[in-house]
Design a protein around this motif. Structure first.
Motif, PDB file in Angstrom:
ATOM      1  N   TYR A  93       0.827  -1.201   0.000  1.00  0.00           N
ATOM      2  CA  TYR A  93       0.000   0.000   0.000  1.00  0.00           C
ATOM      3  C   TYR A  93       0.870   1.263   0.000  1.00  0.00           C
ATOM      4  CZ  TYR A  93      -4.096  -2.857   1.115  1.00  0.00           C
ATOM      5  OH  TYR A  93      -5.108  -3.773   1.073  1.00  0.00           O
ATOM      6  N   TYR A  94       0.270   2.324  -0.549  1.00  0.00           N
ATOM      7  CA  TYR A  94       0.915   3.632  -0.536  1.00  0.00           C
ATOM      8  C   TYR A  94       0.502   4.406   0.712  1.00  0.00           C
ATOM      9  CZ  TYR A  94       2.103   3.045  -5.481  1.00  0.00           C
ATOM     10  OH  TYR A  94       2.612   2.587  -6.670  1.00  0.00           O
ATOM     11  N   LEU A  95       1.398   5.258   1.164  1.00  0.00           N
ATOM     12  CA  LEU A  95       1.039   6.206   2.219  1.00  0.00           C
ATOM     13  C   LEU A  95       0.097   7.229   1.606  1.00  0.00           C
ATOM     14  CD1 LEU A  95       1.807   6.682   5.214  1.00  0.00           C
ATOM     15  CD2 LEU A  95       3.475   8.355   4.410  1.00  0.00           C
ATOM     16  N   HIS A  96      -1.052   7.429   2.237  1.00  0.00           N
ATOM     17  CA  HIS A  96      -2.107   8.226   1.610  1.00  0.00           C
ATOM     18  C   HIS A  96      -2.720   9.205   2.610  1.00  0.00           C
ATOM     19  CE1 HIS A  96      -5.417   9.317  -0.971  1.00  0.00           C
ATOM     20  NE2 HIS A  96      -6.314   8.864  -0.109  1.00  0.00           N
ATOM     21  N   MET A  97      -2.937  10.428   2.155  1.00  0.00           N
ATOM     22  CA  MET A  97      -3.594  11.455   2.966  1.00  0.00           C
ATOM     23  C   MET A  97      -5.016  11.616   2.472  1.00  0.00           C
ATOM     24  SD  MET A  97      -3.416  13.737   5.399  1.00  0.00           S
ATOM     25  CE  MET A  97      -1.702  14.114   5.674  1.00  0.00           C
ATOM     26  N   SER A  98      -5.982  11.419   3.379  1.00  0.00           N
ATOM     27  CA  SER A  98      -7.381  11.530   2.968  1.00  0.00           C
ATOM     28  C   SER A  98      -7.728  12.975   2.653  1.00  0.00           C
ATOM     29  CB  SER A  98      -8.294  11.005   4.079  1.00  0.00           C
ATOM     30  OG  SER A  98      -8.175  11.807   5.237  1.00  0.00           O
ATOM     31  N   ARG A  99      -8.705  13.166   1.788  1.00  0.00           N
ATOM     32  CA  ARG A  99      -9.119  14.503   1.372  1.00  0.00           C
ATOM     33  C   ARG A  99     -10.261  15.010   2.247  1.00  0.00           C
ATOM     34  NH1 ARG A  99      -9.514  13.799  -5.213  1.00  0.00           N
ATOM     35  NH2 ARG A  99      -7.344  13.258  -5.570  1.00  0.00           N
ATOM     36  N   MET A 100     -10.403  16.322   2.285  1.00  0.00           N
ATOM     37  CA  MET A 100     -11.558  16.903   2.967  1.00  0.00           C
ATOM     38  C   MET A 100     -12.804  16.686   2.110  1.00  0.00           C
ATOM     39  SD  MET A 100     -10.188  20.456   4.619  1.00  0.00           S
ATOM     40  CE  MET A 100      -9.810  21.188   3.049  1.00  0.00           C
ATOM     41  N   ALA A 101     -13.927  16.491   2.761  1.00  0.00           N
ATOM     42  CA  ALA A 101     -15.181  16.297   2.033  1.00  0.00           C
ATOM     43  C   ALA A 101     -16.321  16.861   2.849  1.00  0.00           C
ATOM     44  CB  ALA A 101     -15.412  14.815   1.756  1.00  0.00           C
ATOM     45  N   SER A 102     -17.381  17.260   2.182  1.00  0.00           N
ATOM     46  CA  SER A 102     -18.545  17.779   2.886  1.00  0.00           C
ATOM     47  C   SER A 102     -19.365  16.626   3.438  1.00  0.00           C
ATOM     48  CB  SER A 102     -19.406  18.614   1.938  1.00  0.00           C
ATOM     49  OG  SER A 102     -19.826  17.805   0.850  1.00  0.00           O
ATOM     50  N   GLY A 103     -20.220  16.915   4.373  1.00  0.00           N
ATOM     51  CA  GLY A 103     -21.053  15.874   4.957  1.00  0.00           C
ATOM     52  C   GLY A 103     -21.235  16.111   6.441  1.00  0.00           C
ATOM     53  N   GLU A 104     -22.142  15.397   7.044  1.00  0.00           N
ATOM     54  CA  GLU A 104     -22.418  15.557   8.459  1.00  0.00           C
ATOM     55  C   GLU A 104     -21.430  14.746   9.291  1.00  0.00           C
ATOM     56  OE1 GLU A 104     -24.575  17.573   9.749  1.00  0.00           O
ATOM     57  OE2 GLU A 104     -25.263  18.230   7.786  1.00  0.00           O
ATOM     58  N   ASP A 105     -21.043  15.271  10.442  1.00  0.00           N
ATOM     59  CA  ASP A 105     -20.164  14.536  11.342  1.00  0.00           C
ATOM     60  C   ASP A 105     -20.899  13.321  11.898  1.00  0.00           C
ATOM     61  OD1 ASP A 105     -18.414  16.505  10.871  1.00  0.00           O
ATOM     62  OD2 ASP A 105     -18.568  17.455  12.842  1.00  0.00           O
ATOM     63  N   ASP A 106     -20.187  12.207  12.010  1.00  0.00           N
ATOM     64  CA  ASP A 106     -20.817  11.033  12.605  1.00  0.00           C
ATOM     65  C   ASP A 106     -20.636  11.066  14.121  1.00  0.00           C
ATOM     66  OD1 ASP A 106     -18.257  10.236  13.190  1.00  0.00           O
ATOM     67  OD2 ASP A 106     -18.145   8.698  11.649  1.00  0.00           O
ATOM     68  N   LEU A 107     -20.988  10.014  14.793  1.00  0.00           N
ATOM     69  CA  LEU A 107     -20.959   9.992  16.253  1.00  0.00           C
ATOM     70  C   LEU A 107     -19.553  10.099  16.816  1.00  0.00           C
ATOM     71  CD1 LEU A 107     -23.632   7.230  16.982  1.00  0.00           C
ATOM     72  CD2 LEU A 107     -23.905   9.719  17.084  1.00  0.00           C
ATOM     73  N   GLN A 108     -18.550   9.698  16.025  1.00  0.00           N
ATOM     74  CA  GLN A 108     -17.168   9.785  16.489  1.00  0.00           C
ATOM     75  C   GLN A 108     -16.510  11.115  16.116  1.00  0.00           C
ATOM     76  OE1 GLN A 108     -18.299   6.795  14.972  1.00  0.00           O
ATOM     77  NE2 GLN A 108     -18.634   6.110  17.074  1.00  0.00           N
ATOM     78  N   GLY A 109     -17.277  12.048  15.614  1.00  0.00           N
ATOM     79  CA  GLY A 109     -16.724  13.337  15.241  1.00  0.00           C
ATOM     80  C   GLY A 109     -15.959  13.289  13.940  1.00  0.00           C
ATOM     81  N   ARG A 110     -16.273  12.306  13.090  1.00  0.00           N
ATOM     82  CA  ARG A 110     -15.570  12.170  11.827  1.00  0.00           C
ATOM     83  C   ARG A 110     -16.495  12.512  10.672  1.00  0.00           C
ATOM     84  NH1 ARG A 110     -13.226   6.171  12.346  1.00  0.00           N
ATOM     85  NH2 ARG A 110     -15.475   5.821  12.410  1.00  0.00           N
ATOM     86  N   ARG A 111     -15.913  12.966   9.610  1.00  0.00           N
ATOM     87  CA  ARG A 111     -16.673  13.328   8.422  1.00  0.00           C
ATOM     88  C   ARG A 111     -16.292  12.366   7.305  1.00  0.00           C
ATOM     89  NH1 ARG A 111     -16.716  19.500   7.333  1.00  0.00           N
ATOM     90  NH2 ARG A 111     -17.871  19.339   9.280  1.00  0.00           N
ATOM     91  N   ALA A 112     -17.231  11.582   6.818  1.00  0.00           N
ATOM     92  CA  ALA A 112     -16.918  10.522   5.866  1.00  0.00           C
ATOM     93  C   ALA A 112     -16.654  11.089   4.480  1.00  0.00           C
ATOM     94  CB  ALA A 112     -18.064   9.520   5.815  1.00  0.00           C
ATOM     95  N   SER A 113     -15.772  10.424   3.743  1.00  0.00           N
ATOM     96  CA  SER A 113     -15.539  10.713   2.338  1.00  0.00           C
ATOM     97  C   SER A 113     -15.143   9.415   1.662  1.00  0.00           C
ATOM     98  CB  SER A 113     -14.445  11.769   2.158  1.00  0.00           C
ATOM     99  OG  SER A 113     -13.170  11.212   2.399  1.00  0.00           O
ATOM    100  N   TYR A 114     -15.030   9.438   0.334  1.00  0.00           N
ATOM    101  CA  TYR A 114     -14.716   8.202  -0.376  1.00  0.00           C
ATOM    102  C   TYR A 114     -13.273   7.757  -0.128  1.00  0.00           C
ATOM    103  CZ  TYR A 114     -12.148  11.005  -3.788  1.00  0.00           C
ATOM    104  OH  TYR A 114     -11.263  11.846  -4.385  1.00  0.00           O
ATOM    105  N   SER A 115     -12.428   8.646   0.323  1.00  0.00           N
ATOM    106  CA  SER A 115     -11.009   8.295   0.480  1.00  0.00           C
ATOM    107  C   SER A 115     -10.553   8.293   1.929  1.00  0.00           C
ATOM    108  CB  SER A 115     -10.135   9.285  -0.313  1.00  0.00           C
ATOM    109  OG  SER A 115     -10.353  10.605   0.158  1.00  0.00           O
TER     110      SER A 115
END
Length: 276
Positions: A42-64
């Motif tokens: 696997y490659y070292l990868h930085m996830s991108r910012m994406a719009s959406g509602e925060d989930d219960l863990q305070g995270r915002r989901a995106s495809y990456s």
């Protein structure tokens, strides 16, 4: 520390560079795991910012990946710093993130002795006033000069006296500090605040805005510099401090503890040798 799973192979981002070539400043690279994880590398990868509602863990989901909210990052790091805005996951992925290399300093920099380099921790001592440039919010909201004769490099220094010299340039930020007009910033070690000029009052203040132009300072060596000679700032050297517009930093009062201020190009300024 680390394990065999934390070893990465450095690869060029594009096929214009071959494996094994020398990496230059500014090149784009990818990092690939040397050991297979579940049968794949696997490659070292930085996830991108994406719009959406925060989930219960305070995270915002995106495809990456996930973008973590500030509250989630602060809770996890147990550090409530004003520099933390949000957090993005650094993870393993089949899709690589390109990383750009920037040279911090040359190898020769670390061979030299007695030279102040970018990111060095120093004390700024006013020779005439026999006082250190200091900041202690329990005493005053403004920076000041605190009287002391602890000038020996082995003498204990108060944390209020310690500053980090930061270059205003990202490239070669760890190179020797020079007295040729290049601009630097002073970051207070204990509070993470920067020394800055208040244009309205004409004296020095503290600010959290590390990118502010009012925090830019340059060094001028005491005495004449020979033509073609090096202008590197030496530990214990005698220098003047001035802002980007040429105003001198000087001791603003008669007592050993006083507010630092600026004097507009009238004679000399405060003589301040850095102490390691």
């Amino acid at each position: 520390g680390g394990t065999e799973k934390s070893i990465f192979e450095v690869l060029p981002a594009f096929k214009t560079h071959a494996h094994g070539e020398v990496v230059a400043t500014g090149d784009l690279l990818t990092f690939l795991t040397q050991k297979k994880l579940e049968g794949l590398r696997y490659y070292l990868h930085m996830s991108r910012m994406a719009s959406g509602e925060d989930d219960l863990q305070g995270r915002r989901a995106s495809y990456s990946g996930y973008q973590h909210s500030r509250e989630h990052v602060v809770s996890g790091l147990r550090c409530d710093s004003s520099y933390i805005v949000h957090g993005e996951e650094l993870n393993a992925s089949a899709r690589p993130t390109f990383f750009r290399t920037l040279r911090f300093s040359s190898y020769a920099t670390w061979q030299g002795e007695g030279v102040v380099c970018g990111e060095s921790f120093v004390g700024v001592y006013h020779k005439d006033a026999e006082a250190y440039l200091a900041y202690d919010p329990a005493i005053s909201p403004l920076p000041m000069f605190m009287g002391s004769q602890r000038v020996n490099s082995k003498s204990r220094k108060k944390c209020a006296w310690i500053w980090k010299v930061e270059s205003s340039q990202m490239l070669n930020a760890g190179e020797p500090v020079t007295c040729d007009g290049k601009l630097y910033r002073f970051k207070h070690l204990a509070t993470n605040l920067y020394l800055s000029l208040d244009p309205q009052e004409g004296h020095l203040v503290m600010t959290a805005e590390y990118h502010s132009n009012t925090s830019l300072l340059s060094f001028k060596e005491l005495g004449k510099v020979q033509a073609g000679g090096k202008s590197d700032l030496k530990l214990g050297g005698l220098i003047y401090l001035r802002d980007k517009d040429g105003a001198w930093v000087t001791e603003g009062g008669e007592s050993g503890v006083s507010m630092s201020s600026l004097r507009r190009k009238q004679g000399g300024g405060g003589v301040v040798p850095p102490i390691p």
